[in-house]
Write a protein that holds these residues in place. Structure first.
Motif, PDB file in Angstrom:
ATOM      1  N   LYS A   1       0.833  -1.183   0.000  1.00  0.00           N
ATOM      2  CA  LYS A   1       0.000   0.000   0.000  1.00  0.00           C
ATOM      3  C   LYS A   1       0.876   1.243   0.000  1.00  0.00           C
ATOM      4  O   LYS A   1       1.956   1.245   0.599  1.00  0.00           O
ATOM      5  N   ASN A   2       0.385   2.274  -0.632  1.00  0.00           N
ATOM      6  CA  ASN A   2       1.183   3.485  -0.729  1.00  0.00           C
ATOM      7  C   ASN A   2       1.176   4.246   0.595  1.00  0.00           C
ATOM      8  O   ASN A   2       0.629   5.333   0.704  1.00  0.00           O
ATOM      9  N   VAL A   3       1.805   3.652   1.573  1.00  0.00           N
ATOM     10  CA  VAL A   3       1.800   4.167   2.934  1.00  0.00           C
ATOM     11  C   VAL A   3       2.929   5.164   3.106  1.00  0.00           C
ATOM     12  O   VAL A   3       4.032   4.963   2.617  1.00  0.00           O
TER      13      VAL A   3
ATOM     14  N   LEU B   1      -4.051   2.914   5.471  1.00  0.00           N
ATOM     15  CA  LEU B   1      -4.038   1.468   5.720  1.00  0.00           C
ATOM     16  C   LEU B   1      -5.433   0.865   5.748  1.00  0.00           C
ATOM     17  O   LEU B   1      -5.589  -0.345   5.624  1.00  0.00           O
TER      18      LEU B   1
ATOM     19  N   VAL C   1      -7.375   0.816   8.400  1.00  0.00           N
ATOM     20  CA  VAL C   1      -7.662   0.208   9.705  1.00  0.00           C
ATOM     21  C   VAL C   1      -7.542   1.275  10.798  1.00  0.00           C
ATOM     22  O   VAL C   1      -6.901   2.305  10.612  1.00  0.00           O
TER      23      VAL C   1
ATOM     24  N   LEU D   1      -5.812   2.096  14.180  1.00  0.00           N
ATOM     25  CA  LEU D   1      -4.604   1.635  14.848  1.00  0.00           C
ATOM     26  C   LEU D   1      -4.645   1.904  16.355  1.00  0.00           C
ATOM     27  O   LEU D   1      -4.013   1.184  17.132  1.00  0.00           O
TER      28      LEU D   1
END
Lengths: 287, 287
Positions: free
Chosen positions: A2-4, A46, A48, A50
DNA sequence: ATCAGCGTTTAGAAAATCTATCGGCTTCGA
DNA sequence: TCGAAGCCGATAGATTTTCTAAACGCTGAT
């Protein structure tokens, strides 16, 4: 992946460690608003949640635990790699030709260690000029016609190249000074520059078949010390053997060379006084 | 850790993979100026030169190699973690040696897909046992002398290591069975284990100068398939080629090995029946 | 000599990040 | 019950970083 935003992971890691955005912000020298925004954006990237937010700080959700574990491992790998990369403490690498190492540097190792007792010098031998840029803590010494043209490098001329002919003091020879014609009739030892061969061709005197060839100047000089003939080499390479009377100077090449010996270093590392002091020391040993 | 821009590490990793800034820029959807600037800034932050720049692309300096290795490992951890995070994911990563992948796994890919149609298998190739712990949805297959000692891992022995000599059916050779002495006079293909070399030294027969060396077992086996000589490898690595009659077995190494092939997985993820089923499938393929 | 393909640099635009400020929530002690 | 303390979040605008476009230089091939 993922482009995190990987930088946000570092922020998250600090938050997870503290369990408190305010403290994390303090450690990171950011405002708590900045930290809050960063974590929020990371959660969106993401997909989600955290952190569980509360009045007494934050705690990790199950996804946050997994993320934290992975980020810790990843940052530990990077931390270890970067702690040692380029930073070999007080280590300096000197890139130098093998004969220059043998005849110029090795006799000065004690002087170097005396002057820089805490610096560990690594000598890297090269047969050509380095193609790549120098990194931190790297110095190079090279013959050439001009200073280093790499704009990332500092460069300085150490000395001109003056060739002289030398032989063992015990080597049987006519009295000094000696004419070139006579000199060329003697057993001659040459390196890859093939200066003797050129002189034989230029003057028509001497015999190329009597030449002994070596692929390193130092080897030719050691053969001269051993009494096997007359070697020709730059002054900086023989002066130590001259001083120790292992060799004597019997002829000076009248032809000026436009080559010089240069040193260069990586410019970026400004303010590194020890690099400057080492370069100054090298230069002083050529004065 | 040095205050390194972690996003720039990703850029660097792509550049290192391509050996070309232009191609890396294309993959990253950035301009090549942006990539160039990023790498330059990263080098300043780290205090080292990472790339050797040239007219035909870039290559890594020693520091660049070390950085790349670390970044690759770090990004792999993050990739794996993020791939599954927040997903009741159907993705599994298998860590495996390159020759085992080529000779054992690839021929079974169709069987795997048939048995686990909804599972996406990611194969990650390694040349050494993974140093780090396995994460969720990760399985490893490795040769070794004992099961995985990492207490966070489950582990299981798949098979013993039985070495056999194989060659192409068309390869000219004496009739089967063949004595070792005769065998060692033939063109021999070996991998890093150097079993042929050991046998030559033990028996005093054969000629080490006739050995062809490969750094991957699979390459030695492919050379054997091509008719270039006799390779020696573990049975599990050759049995598919034996079955397909690309190779024939001509000798069995009588010396027992205490090595075995093992699989391991992360214990934490209890109750994951699909991980258990995959591990059971892998084990069944070695029975 | 010319061209293609590579990397670098720079000025300015665009995007990301940050600060300062305001606001809300929870918990605890008086 | 109320006030205080300590926590986190949102927002507007400032600051910094990142990026693009364009120009340039170098190397190697033709």
């Amino acid at each position: 992946m993922k482009n995190v935003n990987l930088n946000a992971l570092r922020v998250f890691s600090v938050v997870a460690s503290h369990g408190n955005l305010q403290r994390a912000a303090e450690e990171l020298s950011l405002s708590r608003g900045a930290v809050s925004q960063r974590i929020k954006k990371l959660e969106i990237e993401l997909g989600v949640v955290l952190l569980m937010r509360g009045a007494r700080g934050v705690s990790l959700t199950p996804e946050g635990e997994r993320c934290f574990a992975a980020v810790k491992d990843a940052l530990a790998i990077l931390d270890t790699a970067f702690a040692s990369i380029g930073e070999d403490g007080d280590r300096v690498t000197l890139h130098i030709g093998s004969s220059t190492a043998t005849k110029w540097l090795i006799p000065r190792m004690d002087a170097f260690k005396a002057k820089f007792p805490k610096i560990s010098l690594t000598t890297q031998i090269h047969e050509q000029v380095l193609a790549r840029s120098l990194g931190r803590n790297e110095i190079a010494i090279w013959p050439g016609k001009a200073p280093d043209t790499n704009i990332a490098h500092g460069s300085r001329r150490l000395t001109g190249i003056q060739l002289i002919a030398v032989c063992s003091p015990d080597f049987l020879r006519p009295d000094w000074p000696m004419g070139l014609e006579m000199l060329l009739t003697m057993p001659l030892l040459q390196d890859a520059h093939r200066r003797w061969e050129k002189l034989i061709h230029e003057t028509g005197h001497g015999d190329t078949h009597k030449l002994l060839n070596f692929d390193r100047s130092a080897l030719a000089l050691d053969a001269a010390i051993g009494g096997h003939g007359v070697a020709i080499a730059p002054t900086y390479m023989v002066e130590n053997d001259l001083r120790s009377k292992r060799l004597v100077e019997i002829w000076v090449d009248p032809e000026a060379s436009d080559d010089g010996l240069y040193t260069s270093w990586a410019k970026d590392h400004l303010g590194q006084t020890r690099m400057k002091r080492i370069v100054d020391w090298i230069a002083s040993e050529f004065e």
